[in-house]
Scaffold this active site. Structure first.
Site, PDB file in Angstrom:
ATOM      1  N   GLN A  98       0.813  -1.207   0.000  1.00  0.00           N
ATOM      2  CA  GLN A  98       0.000   0.000   0.000  1.00  0.00           C
ATOM      3  C   GLN A  98       0.850   1.262   0.000  1.00  0.00           C
ATOM      4  OE1 GLN A  98      -3.016  -0.434  -0.597  1.00  0.00           O
ATOM      5  NE2 GLN A  98      -3.636   1.709  -0.602  1.00  0.00           N
ATOM      6  N   GLU A  99       1.976   1.219   0.677  1.00  0.00           N
ATOM      7  CA  GLU A  99       2.807   2.406   0.808  1.00  0.00           C
ATOM      8  C   GLU A  99       3.575   2.734  -0.464  1.00  0.00           C
ATOM      9  OE1 GLU A  99       3.200   4.655   3.102  1.00  0.00           O
ATOM     10  OE2 GLU A  99       1.993   3.832   4.719  1.00  0.00           O
TER      11      GLU A  99
END
Length: 650
Positions: A500-501
């Site tokens: 996600q990052e």
């Protein structure tokens, strides 16, 4: 006719037109260093150097870029024939679309209406600034429909660029909008704190009716001071709007005080009091104030915005008032109520109210989708979603077909040169309209080129054919497994956060300065380096995957120890530990409800996506079925909190 000298965003000086040929000269082949030098010349506004670099790009896959950058930076003096030549030579590219938009804005600002009129029909999509210039041009031709279209934009109370101001001024001057409509626009803009637009709108009114700009600024800074000193027994229209604005501003951080002040002003506000209660109730719901529903009730039949209705539903969720949840969802516009989140919570409401058949019907409409609410719905129907890890694999012919797409070639060349933003734009333009087979081929092409974010995001777009191994890859396995063992972390959660990052891009950097796979801020990384300890340490080390994974995993472990629940730790990773802790309830709260009622849109979606990622990584790492409900668990209430919260965790 030539474009007259205008002010342009790059602040270049006006002068003679820069002349250059669009036709290609013999190719030399541009290197990555040439690409970077051209981009640097653009950033410095060194048009002479940029023009000198252009011959090196002739015949190259990126040949359009230096010419585009030069035209874009010198539109104030470019010959229209040069701009048109570029648009004709590169019609099927995102650069042509961008240049046409930039040119139309410049033409509109300069009042070059003849050229504007010819180019405007060729632009695609909506752009409010260009649309307002188009309305200005039509107004000059006495187009009778302009007034209605401009009025619709005015009363919508959207934030608008200054290009719309002449239209709005003419509406007020001719009486095409009423004084009441002007005040309605002011009210709506104040409700979203669009103070600059409010000031521009008020400038359209007679001086005696306008509100001084400095007074708006004072209310914005200290609403309580204004409310305490407003003593008028009868409020004028402008005073009423200022009181409403001050109450809304105060409610953002001190909703109880705002409610108290509103009680004192209610009689003087008269018919506007329900509107004020809706504003206070909305802010209270965002702040998880248990009195939010009480204040929503005081709003009576006041019209609510979509966001106010959504937060009424969320406040009812936290209170366990499922009848109120259902009523709020049913009050949403149909297009909003059809969103997966609200279909799921409507189903939950129906189940809690004993309407199982209706509940299951809604759940079936969501089940089978590899999304947060699709996974929850599938589990509640007793049909958990099981991904096929050996999914569709493109053939060599598929890969070659995609590699032959010019936009794909340009995107990969830009990524290779380190121009990721330009690469993303080219890639998205190139794959628009791809079917599932070509999307998965494109994802594999990106993976082979070490462009992990494009591989994942492209594989994510498929509808029927899937490759979940491409969607949820597991690079850096040794480093991640080692860090997870060292800090007693679930590998699936660490993978979920990295996905996600950064989408597994080791050199990813955010605008705020976060860096690397786990997107650590420099200050956080320095704190981690002292705690681990890691000596020596400098921030460039964050671009090393092994170092970044080790530091990020350690940091998440510390946050998890402090907050004692993975949802809280995940929310904290995005928004900070203090906020994640504050968003709990007094009582234990179902994890899905905690996630749905996070007041920051970005963090709410972040948490949902991280746990969706964790679902798939759990299954891939263990080979066993995952359970999203179990991963989400129950968030402990504030009263049962015995964790030792490390206040110094950044």
């Amino acid at each position: 006719m030539a474009l007259t000298c205008i002010k342009w965003f790059r602040r270049v000086s006006c002068g003679a037109s820069i002349a250059f040929a669009i036709a290609a000269t013999p190719a030399h082949g541009a290197t990555d260093a040439d690409v970077l030098a051209a981009k640097e010349a653009l950033q410095k506004g060194n048009w002479k150097a940029l023009d000198a670099l252009r011959p090196r790009f002739a015949g190259d896959i990126l040949e359009a870029y230096p010419t585009y950058w030069l035209l874009s930076g010198t539109l104030d003096r470019a010959d229209p024939a040069q701009v048109r030549a570029f648009l004709d030579k590169y019609p099927a590219s995102p650069l042509a679309e961008s240049l046409r938009r930039e040119w139309l804005r410049a033409l509109g600002a300069a009042g070059s209406w003849e050229i504007f009129r010819a180019e405007f029909p060729k632009v695609s999509g909506e752009d409010v600034e260009i649309s307002c210039y188009a309305l200005q041009e039509r107004q000059l031709r006495n187009d009778g429909e302009v007034t209605g279209e401009a009025r619709a934009l005015f009363v919508s109370a959207r934030e608008t660029p200054s290009a719309c101001d002449p239209l709005f001024a003419s509406l007020v001057a001719t009486g095409a909008v009423t004084e009441a409509q002007v005040w309605q626009r002011v009210r709506k803009l104040l409700a979203i704190n669009a103070v600059k637009d409010v000031k521009r709108t008020l400038a359209l009114m007679p001086r005696r009716q306008a509100i001084p700009d400095k007074l708006l600024d004072r209310i914005q800074a200290d609403p309580m001071h204004f409310l305490a000193h407003e003593k008028a027994a009868v409020l004028t229209r402008s005073q009423s709007e200022l009181v409403l604005y001050a109450l809304e501003r105060l409610a953002r951080s001190r909703e109880d005080d705002a409610a108290d002040r509103l009680e004192a002003f209610a009689a003087r506000l008269g018919d506007d009091a329900p509107y004020a209660w809706a504003q206070v109730a909305w802010q209270a719901a965002l702040n998880h104030n248990p009195r939010a529903l009480e204040w929503y009730a005081k709003a009576a039949d006041a019209p609510l915005t979509d966001s106010q209705v959504e937060w009424k539903a969320r406040a009812a969720m936290r209170a366990g008032q499922w009848k109120a949840v259902l009523a709020a969802i049913q009050a949403l516009p149909p297009e909003v109520a059809r969103e997966p989140s609200w279909r799921y919570w409507r189903a939950r409401s129906l189940r809690e109210l004993g309407e199982k058949e209706a509940c299951d019907g809604l759940l079936r409409s969501l089940a089978g989708q590899p999304t947060f609410y699709g996974l929850l719905a599938s589990e509640e129907l007793g049909q958990p979603y099981v991904p096929e890890w050996n999914g569709f694999h493109p053939q060599q012919a598929d890969l070659e077909r995609v590699r032959a797409v010019a936009g794909v070639q340009r995107a990969l060349a830009l990524y290779r040169a380190g121009l990721d933003n330009e690469g993303v734009r080219e890639w998205l333009w190139a794959i628009r309209g791809f079917d599932d087979r070509d999307l998965l081929a494109a994802a594999e092409v990106a993976r082979l080129a070490n462009v992990a974010d494009r591989a994942i995001n492209t594989a994510n777009r498929t509808v029927q054919l899937h490759d979940f191994a491409q969607r949820y890859p597991m690079p850096h396995r040794e480093a991640l497994a080692s860090a997870s063992r060292q800090w007693a972390m679930d590998e699936a959660i660490v993978y979920a956060i990295i996905r996600q990052e950064s989408r597994f891009m080791p050199d990813a950097r955010s605008r705020a300065g976060a860096a690397g796979l786990m997107q650590l801020m420099p200050a956080t990384a320095r704190w981690v380096a002292r705690q681990m300890p890691m000596h020596p340490f400098h921030v460039d080390m964050l671009l090393n995957p092994e170092v970044n994974i080790a530091m990020g995993t350690y940091y998440f472990r510390r946050v998890l120890d402090a907050l004692a629940h993975p949802i809280l730790a995940t929310a904290a990773y995005n928004a900070g530990p203090t906020r994640a802790r504050r968003w709990r309830d007094d009582k234990p709260l179902e994890g899905a409800i905690y996630a749905e009622t996070i007041p920051f849109n970005e963090t709410r979606e972040y948490v949902k996506q991280v746990f969706t990622n964790a679902y798939f990584y759990t299954n891939r790492l263990t080979g066993k079925p995952a359970n999203l409900h179990q991963l989400l668990g129950t968030v402990p209430g504030r009263e049962s909190d015995t964790s030792s919260f490390a206040a110094n965790i950044p």
